[in-house]
Design an enzyme around this catalytic site. Structure first.
Site, PDB file in Angstrom:
ATOM      1  N   LYS A 199     -10.044  -0.100  -2.047  1.00 51.21           N
ATOM      2  CA  LYS A 199      -9.865  -0.402  -0.622  1.00 51.21           C
ATOM      3  C   LYS A 199     -10.262   0.829   0.179  1.00 51.21           C
ATOM      4  CE  LYS A 199      -6.493  -1.589   2.993  1.00 51.21           C
ATOM      5  NZ  LYS A 199      -5.124  -2.073   3.302  1.00 51.21           N
ATOM      6  N   ASP A 229       0.870  -1.178   0.000  1.00 46.91           N
ATOM      7  CA  ASP A 229       0.000   0.000   0.000  1.00 46.91           C
ATOM      8  C   ASP A 229       0.907   1.229   0.000  1.00 46.91           C
ATOM      9  OD1 ASP A 229      -1.904  -1.965   0.380  1.00 46.91           O
ATOM     10  OD2 ASP A 229      -2.918  -0.966   2.040  1.00 46.91           O
ATOM     11  N   LYS A 281      -6.803   3.232  -2.831  1.00 43.58           N
ATOM     12  CA  LYS A 281      -7.133   3.191  -1.399  1.00 43.58           C
ATOM     13  C   LYS A 281      -7.417   4.608  -0.934  1.00 43.58           C
ATOM     14  CE  LYS A 281      -5.033   1.861   3.056  1.00 43.58           C
ATOM     15  NZ  LYS A 281      -3.851   1.218   3.684  1.00 43.58           N
TER      16      LYS A 281
END
EC number: 4.1.2.4
Length: 221
Positions: free
Chosen positions: A180, A89, A151
């Site tokens: 996400k 991430d 995300k």
């Protein structure tokens, strides 16, 4: 829907110790969470502790500000994978995005994806720091790269994911780009709502209370 398997059980507090990480891992095993999300320093430990399980190891790169030199981000990602991470991430360079240096953003994301190969790459755009129009632009930008997920948040800004964020992202993302949701997800209602809005992964440090919500809900029927 089995929400357990799409939760990234998260501990990114700077004061977290190896013992805290071990507790997180035991919780992930007990509740069959799909992944844990931890700082890079703990990846080797997690790899050892999660041996013979299906629980993925997610770690963060360029975290939480995103303003590190691109070559440092690439090296950090490469080392994380070498240490046993399954997914990365990374935080987008928000300053470069704000000044519309979009090619820089595209290049950085694609370079990191090239570095990690078939491993999953999620790009954190930090929606709290963006206007609705900027969220739309950032979503289109990430969609044009080789990233696997967009995300919403690091969890370190003044707010996390919101319903408006998810709606904008869903409207502007490519078909291949997954979502996400992360940051401030503290209850089952939020998770169910974000799932309806298109999120298929959730980053939260409140996983246990959410699972309790889910169990209580099931017991009502």
């Amino acid at each position: 829907m089995n929400f357990n398997v799409i939760i990234d059980h998260t501990l990114l507090k700077p004061q977290a110790t190896s013992q805290d990480i071990k507790i997180l891992i035991e919780e992930a095993k007990k509740y069959n969470f799909g992944a844990i999300c931890i700082a890079p320093i703990w990846v080797k430990l997690a790899k050892k502790e999660l041996k013979n399980t299906n629980i993925k190891i997610v770690t963060v790169i360029g975290f939480p500000l995103g303003s590190q030199i691109s070559a440092i981000k690439q090296k950090e990602a490469s080392l994380a994978i070498a240490h046993g991470a399954d997914e990365i991430d990374m935080v987008m360079n928000i300053g470069k995005f704000k000044e519309k240096d979009f090619q820089f953003i595209i290049n950085e994301i694609n370079q990191i994806k090239k570095e990690i190969g078939a491993k999953i790459l999620k790009v954190i755009i930090e929606t709290a720091l963006l206007s609705p129009h900027e969220i739309a632009d950032a979503t289109k930008l990430v969609s044009s790269t080789n990233a696997d997920f967009i995300k919403t948040s690091t969890g370190f800004s003044y707010r996390g994911a919101s319903e408006q964020d998810l709606k904008i992202i869903k409207e502007n993302k490519s078909e291949k780009l997954a979502i996400k949701a992360a940051g401030g997800i503290t209850n089952l209602a939020d998770m169910e709502n974000f799932y309806r809005l298109g999120a298929t992964r959730f980053g939260t440090s409140k996983s246990l209370s959410i699972i309790k919500n889910l169990t209580d809900k099931k017991n009502q029927y």
